[in-house]
Design a protein around this motif. Structure first.
Motif, PDB file in Angstrom:
ATOM      1  N   SER A 115       7.030 -16.850 -37.578  1.00 42.63           N
ATOM      2  CA  SER A 115       7.379 -16.085 -36.375  1.00 42.63           C
ATOM      3  C   SER A 115       6.156 -15.347 -35.839  1.00 42.63           C
ATOM      4  O   SER A 115       5.895 -15.339 -34.628  1.00 42.63           O
ATOM      5  CB  SER A 115       8.494 -15.078 -36.694  1.00 42.63           C
ATOM      6  OG  SER A 115       9.680 -15.723 -37.078  1.00 42.63           O
ATOM      7  N   GLN A 116       5.399 -14.733 -36.745  1.00 42.22           N
ATOM      8  CA  GLN A 116       4.197 -14.005 -36.335  1.00 42.22           C
ATOM      9  C   GLN A 116       3.124 -14.960 -35.805  1.00 42.22           C
ATOM     10  O   GLN A 116       2.410 -14.646 -34.847  1.00 42.22           O
ATOM     11  CB  GLN A 116       3.643 -13.206 -37.522  1.00 42.22           C
ATOM     12  CG  GLN A 116       4.618 -12.215 -38.137  1.00 42.22           C
ATOM     13  CD  GLN A 116       5.197 -11.245 -37.130  1.00 42.22           C
ATOM     14  OE1 GLN A 116       4.457 -10.678 -36.323  1.00 42.22           O
ATOM     15  NE2 GLN A 116       6.500 -11.053 -37.163  1.00 42.22           N
ATOM     16  N   GLN A 145       4.128 -15.983 -32.382  1.00 45.37           N
ATOM     17  CA  GLN A 145       3.900 -14.884 -31.447  1.00 45.37           C
ATOM     18  C   GLN A 145       2.469 -14.926 -30.915  1.00 45.37           C
ATOM     19  O   GLN A 145       2.231 -14.775 -29.710  1.00 45.37           O
ATOM     20  CB  GLN A 145       4.168 -13.543 -32.127  1.00 45.37           C
ATOM     21  CG  GLN A 145       3.967 -12.347 -31.201  1.00 45.37           C
ATOM     22  CD  GLN A 145       4.601 -11.080 -31.744  1.00 45.37           C
ATOM     23  OE1 GLN A 145       5.037 -11.030 -32.888  1.00 45.37           O
ATOM     24  NE2 GLN A 145       4.669 -10.055 -30.925  1.00 45.37           N
ATOM     25  N   CYS A 200       8.204 -15.321 -30.798  1.00 39.30           N
ATOM     26  CA  CYS A 200       8.496 -14.844 -32.147  1.00 39.30           C
ATOM     27  C   CYS A 200      10.000 -14.721 -32.374  1.00 39.30           C
ATOM     28  O   CYS A 200      10.542 -15.218 -33.366  1.00 39.30           O
ATOM     29  CB  CYS A 200       7.806 -13.494 -32.354  1.00 39.30           C
ATOM     30  SG  CYS A 200       8.110 -12.716 -33.960  1.00 39.30           S
ATOM     31  N   CYS A 204      10.478  -8.796 -34.516  1.00 41.47           N
ATOM     32  CA  CYS A 204       9.298  -9.079 -33.710  1.00 41.47           C
ATOM     33  C   CYS A 204       9.051  -7.890 -32.788  1.00 41.47           C
ATOM     34  O   CYS A 204       9.995  -7.301 -32.260  1.00 41.47           O
ATOM     35  CB  CYS A 204       9.511 -10.343 -32.876  1.00 41.47           C
ATOM     36  SG  CYS A 204       9.872 -11.820 -33.863  1.00 41.47           S
TER      37      CYS A 204
END
Length: 241
Positions: A197-198, A201, A221, A238
């Motif tokens: 997810s990071q 992002q 994210c 997030c």
């Protein structure tokens, strides 16, 4: 073993490279996901009974609004997700109609929505496999986010976000690494989701520098993270930065 990992990476990248996850998880990772404690919590919190006849009727209506084959449902969810992906990649007008269809589906099911769109329910349905059920839930979790909290970001940055999911090497690397790690350490499923997810992002922020990198990064994210919400629950968040 190396050949298996390479094949898995290629398959995963092909399946995910759009707005919605269409992921065929490795057997070991799927087994972990189905046994994760977050599933038990979800069942307790959704006491309403899902009425199959109503579920099928609402799903058919969703398909009909979008011009899909009305037999597409949780039993062939990968085909359904492919259809949703292709539709969403059309233009902003189609994206608006997709969210209208999602809203209709949600309202059609009413109090049964959370129970119907859940692994516990789908695994009890005839003809549903664990892989198809998991993908169906993932798709609608992503759609719920995109058509609600993420809606404004999509409309404002549709072109650049579409470009990230279809042509960003950084994005592709995030997905490939996630696939590899899932195959090697399925027991770290939720940690891999958080890390990816990071990574996504950053890929979205970089790809939308000319518009709103902070907003697009948050969107990318959250879209990925929330597709795994039923497995990993509140394990991560997030942030706009």
């Amino acid at each position: 073993m190396k050949a298996v990992v390479v094949i898995l990476v290629a398959l995963f990248a092909i399946c995910y490279g759009q707005f919605f996850a269409n992921i065929r998880l490795p057997d070991e990772a799927l087994d972990f996901a189905m046994k994760n404690p977050a599933q038990k919590a979800a069942k307790t919190e959704n006491p309403a009974v899902c009425i199959t006849v109503n579920f099928k009727r609402c799903q058919s209506a969703f398909d009909n609004i979008l011009g899909f084959d009305t037999t597409l449902d949780w039993k062939n969810s990968f085909a359904l997700t492919d259809a949703i992906q292709n539709y969403a990649q059309g233009d902003r007008i189609k994206f608006l109609n997709l969210c209208y269809a999602r809203s209709y589906f949600y309202q059609c099911l009413g109090a049964q929505y959370a129970s119907c769109v859940s692994l516990y329910n789908l695994l009890d349905e005839d003809g549903s496999t664990a892989s198809e059920a998991y993908n169906f839930v993932q798709t609608f979790h992503s759609l719920d986010f995109i058509c609600n909290a993420g809606f404004e970001e999509v409309l404002n940055q549709y072109a650049c976000m579409k470009g990230v999911t279809t042509g960003s090497p950084d994005y592709d690397m995030c997905i490939s690494n996630f696939s590899t790690k899932l195959g090697q350490q399925p027991q770290q499923f939720c940690s891999h989701v958080n890390e990816t997810s990071q990574c996504i992002q950053k890929a979205f922020s970089k790809g939308c520098q000319a518009t709103d990198p902070r907003g697009s990064g948050w969107f990318g994210c959250e879209t990925f993270r929330q597709s795994f919400e039923e497995t990993c629950g509140e394990t991560s968040r997030c942030f706009v930065h």
